[in-house]
Design an enzyme around this catalytic site. Sequence first.
Site, PDB file in Angstrom:
ATOM      1  N   ASN A   1       0.836  -1.215   0.000  1.00 50.52           N
ATOM      2  CA  ASN A   1       0.000   0.000   0.000  1.00 50.52           C
ATOM      3  C   ASN A   1       0.866   1.260   0.000  1.00 50.52           C
ATOM      4  OD1 ASN A   1       0.980   0.001   2.563  1.00 50.52           O
ATOM      5  ND2 ASN A   1      -0.980   0.339   3.581  1.00 50.52           N
TER       6      ASN A   1
ATOM      7  N   ASN B   1      -5.957 -12.045   7.263  1.00 47.67           N
ATOM      8  CA  ASN B   1      -6.444 -12.061   5.876  1.00 47.67           C
ATOM      9  C   ASN B   1      -5.598 -12.982   4.996  1.00 47.67           C
ATOM     10  OD1 ASN B   1      -8.528 -10.275   6.333  1.00 47.67           O
ATOM     11  ND2 ASN B   1      -7.327  -8.465   5.789  1.00 47.67           N
TER      12      ASN B   1
ATOM     13  N   TYR C   1       4.774  -3.106  17.517  1.00 51.50           N
ATOM     14  CA  TYR C   1       5.432  -3.997  16.545  1.00 51.50           C
ATOM     15  C   TYR C   1       5.620  -5.384  17.171  1.00 51.50           C
ATOM     16  CZ  TYR C   1       9.105  -5.420  13.177  1.00 51.50           C
ATOM     17  OH  TYR C   1       9.857  -6.054  12.207  1.00 51.50           O
TER      18      TYR C   1
ATOM     19  N   TYR D   1      -3.482 -21.627  12.681  1.00 47.37           N
ATOM     20  CA  TYR D   1      -3.929 -22.071  11.352  1.00 47.37           C
ATOM     21  C   TYR D   1      -3.212 -23.359  10.946  1.00 47.37           C
ATOM     22  CZ  TYR D   1      -7.137 -18.464   9.746  1.00 47.37           C
ATOM     23  OH  TYR D   1      -8.237 -17.678   9.571  1.00 47.37           O
TER      24      TYR D   1
END
Length: 328
Positions: free
Chosen positions: A33, A100, A146, A160
């Site tokens: 971005n 995401n 951070y 995950y």
Amino acid sequence: MKRILITGAAGFLGSHLCDRFVEEGYHVIGMDNLITGDLKNIEHLFKLANFEFYNHDVTKFVSVPNELDFILHFASPASPIDYLKIPIQTLKVGALGTHNLLGLAKVKKARILIASTSEVYGDPLVHPQTEEYYGNVNTIGPRGVYDEAKRFMESITMAYHRFHKLETRIVRIFNTYGPRMRLNDGRVIPAFIGQALRGESLTVFGDGLQTRSFCYVDDQIEGIFRLLHSDYSLPINIGNPHEITIRDFAEEIVKLTGTDQKIVYKALPKDDPLQRQPDISKAKEILGWEPKVTRQEGMKKTYDYFKSLPKEELYKNEHKDFTEYNKQ
Ligand code: UDP
């Protein structure tokens, strides 16, 4: 042709990763971005058929057409000054961005490697730092945004891996340097080189007895490349164990640049780690990897890069307005 998504593609490590995977014959999809990244780092790739670029913020839903074999998540501010300027985006890219990308990896059945950091060890009480050390982090200090985002990143990645059986890799990156670091991001190597090139005094923070161990970017990229292709899913340190005090390092830079800059001492930033050195036994054993580039060679290349930049870059302040990002 294998397809790989690289986030943070216009940044320092991201752009070197794009180069490496393009060279290895992958189809590379870069994403950034551009808050801290710069298109100059990847514009040489734009003409290639096996490179494409998306200007996208990964803290928002990420969608990529067609298949994906691999994802490298390297989007994040990475200097203590950036954490102060964009604390919320720093947290979001490590937390929401990682979520995401893990979701995307699951849908695409892709293997994902996430960029963690030696900052997960905080101001370490164990030296050198092994992967088993749990760290000493101040959650609410300036670096907390951070450090904790990266710690969460590791946790959700392992979740995950365990729950969804996703193929995951975690690299803990120690201080890495080389061409394409941002000249004015406040990190010690561009700071010292910029000061030497402008004829200013080198600013050592604190008494300069804190240590760091600097890894040249080519070594770092090789370590990451090997980790991605290994079958090891626990975190692994990649860095150069050759440790030096910041004071000695400043003297090395004075010699390297052939200037006779003075060294001046300024206040030590809060929670600045006193010592840092990776234990790389695991990387040696599991990946057959160890750094090859000496600090002398690496610093010479880095200095030559900064010297080759247009002179006005040396005097450019970063005028970016972060207001919008901080509001989000
Ligand atoms: N440092 C310094 N002068 C500078 C910039 C940094 O003495 O102009 C010190 C800083 O306090 C730290 C070390 O250099 O001890 C490395 O700082 P950097 O911001 O590069 O990365 P860190 O490893 O602290 O995340």
